[in-house]
Every structure is written in structure tokens, then in C-alpha cells.
Design an enzyme around this catalytic site. Structure first.
Site, PDB file in Angstrom:
ATOM      1  N   ASP A  12      -0.095   5.220   1.142  1.00 16.73           N
ATOM      2  CA  ASP A  12      -0.235   6.175   2.239  1.00 16.73           C
ATOM      3  C   ASP A  12      -0.265   5.469   3.586  1.00 16.73           C
ATOM      4  O   ASP A  12      -1.079   4.576   3.825  1.00 16.73           O
ATOM      5  CB  ASP A  12      -1.510   7.001   2.058  1.00 16.73           C
ATOM      6  CG  ASP A  12      -1.391   7.985   0.908  1.00 16.73           C
ATOM      7  OD1 ASP A  12      -0.415   8.759   0.901  1.00 16.73           O
ATOM      8  OD2 ASP A  12      -2.247   7.975   0.016  1.00 16.73           O
ATOM      9  N   ASP A  24       0.867  -1.162   0.000  1.00  9.43           N
ATOM     10  CA  ASP A  24       0.000   0.000   0.000  1.00  9.43           C
ATOM     11  C   ASP A  24       0.920   1.234   0.000  1.00  9.43           C
ATOM     12  O   ASP A  24       2.140   1.109   0.147  1.00  9.43           O
ATOM     13  CB  ASP A  24      -0.884  -0.026   1.243  1.00  9.43           C
ATOM     14  CG  ASP A  24      -1.668   1.248   1.437  1.00  9.43           C
ATOM     15  OD1 ASP A  24      -2.390   1.660   0.510  1.00  9.43           O
ATOM     16  OD2 ASP A  24      -1.532   1.864   2.517  1.00  9.43           O
TER      17      ASP A  24
END
Length: 274
Positions: free
Chosen positions: A16, A14
Site C-alpha cells: 500500500d 511494500d
């Protein structure tokens, strides 16, 4: 990395909160956009912690407005307002990345380098926009990070946001790999649910906004990836004596030699050591 010694073929990150601790930048950018549009909204760290259970900035704005029955300008639909605010917020966020020169979270660069040296596939799967991701990769370190990632799948590629498994399903298709050949590094409950729904195993690295999320089904929950001289703190799961995340630990988790978390989460919240 040879199939003779491991089944691990890819790491999917991922972005953020996982690659870099960007969520505070996002929170500040939302509040600045609200103020510049004359809207009396201000998301505190506590509110933003709850809002992060909704993936996507526009979706977050709409959910907040609907939950609080907040007024909006005349003749403007909620969808139009959310798009306008989010577009402005994203520009503010990118300026913060450029000017703030945010660094990667502990252990991320080391793991990227180990994976590339071993010949593994490395991918990004995010609900953020391509423009935001590319800006982060360009400014996270003194040199661009983009060349580490073979595949980058964003909200511009896959419309359905996490916890929908779509972004991970698309990433697997792009890599040409099966779920049991890949492992995911995530930081939120929605990201964990998305990856698990796609049949992927997960390692979670929490931060101030997600440390109390429900990570049922994750293989391991940590405060960071760690390093040989900077051990991670295990919040849930069994690291079997490892003190930092490396390819050997990821392969062990993937092949099932370490037990995943139970389907239920502890009743008491996990508190990280200071």
C-alpha cells in the site's frame, strides 16, 4: 543476475502506497465503514497522514479511539469494535479496487519487468491482509501481477506489524537470502524502520500522506521510481546523477557506493515540487 557483476539478488516491495497509491482508497473506506456503523468518526487527509504512523487497520482504529476517548456501543470491547469495523472497511476497500481499477505507481511495472528479466527474486512484505493484496494484484492492471512475486508475506503470515522487523525477517527466510543481498522499496516511516531493523537497505517513494515522515537511515528518498522520460525528484540522499530507479542504481546503493542518509532528518519539512 550474476554474482560476478552484482550482489543484488532480490527486491522486496511494500504494497500500500508503494506498489499503488491506495491510501486514499483506504481512507475513504474507513470513513464509509464508520458512517455505515453509525459512528461519528471522519478521518480527514491530515488526520490520516498522522494515523499512517501506526501500521495495520485494526491497530489504527484502536489507537485513534484510545487517543480521543471516543464513545463506543454498549457491551462492545474496543478490540471487538476494531475488528468489526476493520472487516467491513476491508470489504469496502476491495470493492473500490475492483470498481476503481487503480494503477501502479510510476516506474513500478518497469522495475518489476527489469528485475524479472535479470532473474532477480521479487517479494512483497506488507502489514495488509492476503485478501486485500491479492485483490490489488488482480485489479491493478489489465493483467494479473501475482506471477511477478516469488514470495508474498502478509499480516496473515506474520502477526507483528511494522515497525517490527518480523515481516522482513520472515521474507528473508522465505527467500533464503541475507539482508546484504536485498533492497527494499517502502513508503512510510514505520516500513522504513521495520526494514532497517531487519538489516535491509531502503529506497523510499513518498506520497501525499508520507512525504513529511522521518526516513532516517534510508539510502534514498524520492517522490517516485521514475522513468527515462519522467525523472524522479530526490527528497533526500544522493542519486549520483541517476534520474530513475533501475537495477544499476539499486545495486550501487546496496553495495555502498552511494552514501546513506545521516541518522538525523532535516529540521525543515521536505516540500515536493508541484
Amino acid at each position: 543476475m550474476s554474482n560476478a557483476t552484482t550482489t543484488l539478488q532480490a527486491i522486496i516491495f511494500d504494497v500500500d502506497g508503494t506498489l499503488a497509491d491506495t491510501e486514499e482508497f483506504h481512507r475513504q473506506a474507513f470513513n464509509e465503514a464508520f458512517a455505515e456503523h453509525g459512528i461519528n468518526w471522519h478521518w480527514s487527509p491530515e488526520e490520516y497522514t498522522e494515523l499512517l504512523t501506526t501500521s495495520g487497520g485494526r491497530e489504527r482504529i484502536r489507537a485513534y479511539a484510545e487517543a480521543h476517548l471516543l464513545p463506543r456501543p454498549d457491551n462492545v470491547t474496543l478490540r471487538e469494535l476494531a475488528l468489526k469495523l476493520h472487516t467491513h472497511k476491508s470489504a469496502i476497500y476491495r470493492d473500490k479496487l475492483v470498481n476503481g481499477h487503480i494503477g501502479l505507481r510510476p516506474g513500478v511495472l518497469r522495475l518489476l519487468q527489469e528485475a524479472r528479466q535479470a532473474g532477480l527474486h521479487i517479494a512483497l512484505a506488507t502489514s495488509s491482509s492476503t485478501f486485500n493484496v491479492e485483490t490489488l494484484l488482480l485489479h491493478a492492471l489489465d493483467r494479473p501481477l501475482r506471477d511477478y512475486f516469488e514470495t508474498v508475506v502478509t499480516s496473515d503470515t506474520v502477526v507483528d506489524k511494522k515497525p517490527s522487523p518480523a515481516v522482513y525477517q520472515f521474507t528473508l527466510a522465505e527467500l533464503g537470502l541475507a539482508p546484504d543481498e536485498c533492497i527494499v522499496i517502502e513508503d512510510t516511516a514505520s516500513g522504513n524502520r521495520a526494514a532497517r531493523a531487519a538489516g535491509l537497505k531502503t529506497v523510499i517513494t513518498t506520497h501525499r500522506f508520507t512525504r513529511h515522515h522521518d526516513f532516517s537511515g534510508a539510502s534514498l528518498v524520492l517522490d517516485q521510481l521514475g522513468a527515462p522520460d519522467d525523472a524522479f525528484e530526490v527528497q533526500a540522499g544522493n542519486s549520483h546523477g541517476a534520474s530513475y530507479v533501475d537495477l544499476r542504481l539499486l545495486d550501487a546503493l546496496l553495495t555502498g557506493t552511494m552514501d546513506p542518509l545521516a541518522d538525523s532528518w532535516p529540521d525543515e519539512p521536505i516540500v515536493m515540487a508541484k
